[in-house]
Design a protein around this motif. Structure first.
Motif, PDB file in Angstrom:
ATOM      1  N   ILE A 169      -4.554  -4.795  -2.468  1.00 41.08           N
ATOM      2  CA  ILE A 169      -3.626  -3.800  -2.963  1.00 41.08           C
ATOM      3  C   ILE A 169      -4.120  -3.226  -4.535  1.00 41.08           C
ATOM      4  O   ILE A 169      -4.040  -2.021  -4.682  1.00 41.08           O
ATOM      5  CB  ILE A 169      -2.332  -4.301  -3.305  1.00 41.08           C
ATOM      6  CG1 ILE A 169      -1.855  -5.163  -2.148  1.00 41.08           C
ATOM      7  CG2 ILE A 169      -1.304  -3.669  -3.974  1.00 41.08           C
ATOM      8  CD1 ILE A 169      -0.533  -5.992  -2.293  1.00 41.08           C
ATOM      9  N   GLN A 181       1.364   6.635  -6.989  1.00 43.63           N
ATOM     10  CA  GLN A 181       0.424   7.826  -7.154  1.00 43.63           C
ATOM     11  C   GLN A 181       1.156   9.140  -7.024  1.00 43.63           C
ATOM     12  O   GLN A 181       0.997   9.942  -8.082  1.00 43.63           O
ATOM     13  CB  GLN A 181      -0.425   7.824  -5.981  1.00 43.63           C
ATOM     14  CG  GLN A 181      -1.612   9.087  -6.321  1.00 43.63           C
ATOM     15  CD  GLN A 181      -2.525   9.050  -5.035  1.00 43.63           C
ATOM     16  OE1 GLN A 181      -2.337   8.822  -3.739  1.00 43.63           O
ATOM     17  NE2 GLN A 181      -3.671   9.353  -5.298  1.00 43.63           N
ATOM     18  N   VAL A 226       1.822   1.883  -3.522  1.00 44.25           N
ATOM     19  CA  VAL A 226       0.584   2.298  -4.398  1.00 44.25           C
ATOM     20  C   VAL A 226       0.661   3.793  -4.231  1.00 44.25           C
ATOM     21  O   VAL A 226       0.628   4.529  -5.086  1.00 44.25           O
ATOM     22  CB  VAL A 226      -0.710   1.781  -3.908  1.00 44.25           C
ATOM     23  CG1 VAL A 226      -1.927   2.598  -4.560  1.00 44.25           C
ATOM     24  CG2 VAL A 226      -0.656   0.386  -4.238  1.00 44.25           C
ATOM     25  N   HIS A 230      -3.444  -0.027 -12.635  1.00 42.98           N
ATOM     26  CA  HIS A 230      -2.870  -1.237 -11.985  1.00 42.98           C
ATOM     27  C   HIS A 230      -3.325  -2.479 -12.813  1.00 42.98           C
ATOM     28  O   HIS A 230      -4.046  -2.605 -13.551  1.00 42.98           O
ATOM     29  CB  HIS A 230      -3.593  -1.363 -10.599  1.00 42.98           C
ATOM     30  CG  HIS A 230      -4.964  -1.234 -10.715  1.00 42.98           C
ATOM     31  ND1 HIS A 230      -5.789  -0.301 -10.645  1.00 42.98           N
ATOM     32  CD2 HIS A 230      -5.983  -2.392 -10.522  1.00 42.98           C
ATOM     33  CE1 HIS A 230      -6.819  -0.342 -10.873  1.00 42.98           C
ATOM     34  NE2 HIS A 230      -7.303  -1.597 -10.652  1.00 42.98           N
ATOM     35  N   SER A 265      -6.679  -0.486  -3.442  1.00 43.82           N
ATOM     36  CA  SER A 265      -5.841   0.687  -3.077  1.00 43.82           C
ATOM     37  C   SER A 265      -5.623   1.545  -4.105  1.00 43.82           C
ATOM     38  O   SER A 265      -5.617   2.598  -4.054  1.00 43.82           O
ATOM     39  CB  SER A 265      -4.517   0.394  -2.066  1.00 43.82           C
ATOM     40  OG  SER A 265      -3.902   1.458  -1.729  1.00 43.82           O
ATOM     41  N   ALA A 266      -5.122   0.690  -5.171  1.00 39.69           N
ATOM     42  CA  ALA A 266      -4.547   1.417  -6.483  1.00 39.69           C
ATOM     43  C   ALA A 266      -5.718   2.139  -7.009  1.00 39.69           C
ATOM     44  O   ALA A 266      -5.719   3.020  -7.653  1.00 39.69           O
ATOM     45  CB  ALA A 266      -3.788   0.290  -7.346  1.00 39.69           C
ATOM     46  N   VAL A 277       1.197   0.395 -11.806  1.00 34.58           N
ATOM     47  CA  VAL A 277       1.766  -0.530 -10.685  1.00 34.58           C
ATOM     48  C   VAL A 277       1.534  -2.071 -11.339  1.00 34.58           C
ATOM     49  O   VAL A 277       0.466  -2.089 -12.099  1.00 34.58           O
ATOM     50  CB  VAL A 277       1.426  -0.562  -9.313  1.00 34.58           C
ATOM     51  CG1 VAL A 277       1.603   0.824  -8.627  1.00 34.58           C
ATOM     52  CG2 VAL A 277      -0.154  -0.833  -9.152  1.00 34.58           C
ATOM     53  N   CYS A 317       0.901  -1.170  -0.033  1.00 37.44           N
ATOM     54  CA  CYS A 317      -0.074   0.058  -0.076  1.00 37.44           C
ATOM     55  C   CYS A 317       1.034   1.355  -0.026  1.00 37.44           C
ATOM     56  O   CYS A 317       0.344   2.278  -0.445  1.00 37.44           O
ATOM     57  CB  CYS A 317      -0.901  -0.149   1.248  1.00 37.44           C
ATOM     58  SG  CYS A 317      -2.325  -1.250   0.998  1.00 37.44           S
TER      59      CYS A 317
END
Length: 154
Positions: free
Chosen positions: A76, A27, A23, A87, A79-80, A33, A20
């Motif tokens: 993950i 960003q 990520v 992603h 989160s992306a 990613v 995370c």
């Protein structure tokens, strides 16, 4: 600076926190990613003459590890998505996670490998970090090693 970042995970809580953080880093960099989970290759039992009926066949093992990889990479990827970062995820199979990480980074044209200083490994603290050390010694790509100050939930 970085266009595509390879983020590794082994499914542990430490690894998820590290991913995370990766990520968030992506960003900030405006990079996409690729989240990677490396599963061990299927092993045939070598010390028995007859394979026990409860032992999974190779296809069952691969399906199970693909599901496991999806389970480990899903948070993950969420989160992306929430961060607006492009992603993708993949599960790869290898007996050496470190060498597979290096290979995937090359094949997928990643500019950076983002991984934790510790993950989950056979003998706990003794071997933790061995995958990271091996990646560092086998790649020419930049590796950002993320270190948690304290364990998740501490």
């Amino acid at each position: 600076m970085y266009q595509k970042i390879l983020i590794t995970t082994d499914g542990s809580a430490v690894s998820k926190h590290t991913a995370c953080a990766g990520v968030k880093f992506a960003q900030q960099m405006g990079a996409e990613v690729l989240v990677l989970f490396v599963a061990p290759e299927y092993q045939y039992p070598v010390y028995v003459e007859i394979i026990p009926p409860s032992y999974p066949i190779e296809e069952e093992y691969v399906e199970t590890m693909q599901r496991t990889g999806s389970d480990h990479t899903a948070p993950i990827l969420r989160s992306a998505q929430q961060a607006g970062v492009k992603h993708a995820a993949m599960t790869a199979f290898a007996n050496s996670a470190a060498l597979k990480i290096v290979q995937v980074a090359e094949e997928e044209s990643c500019d950076l490998i983002f991984m934790g200083s510790h993950g989950r490994s056979g003998w706990g603290q003794l071997l933790l970090g061995s995958v990271t050390n091996k990646v560092l010694s086998h790649t020419q790509k930049p590796v950002l090693v993320h270190r948690l100050i304290q364990e998740p939930g501490a």
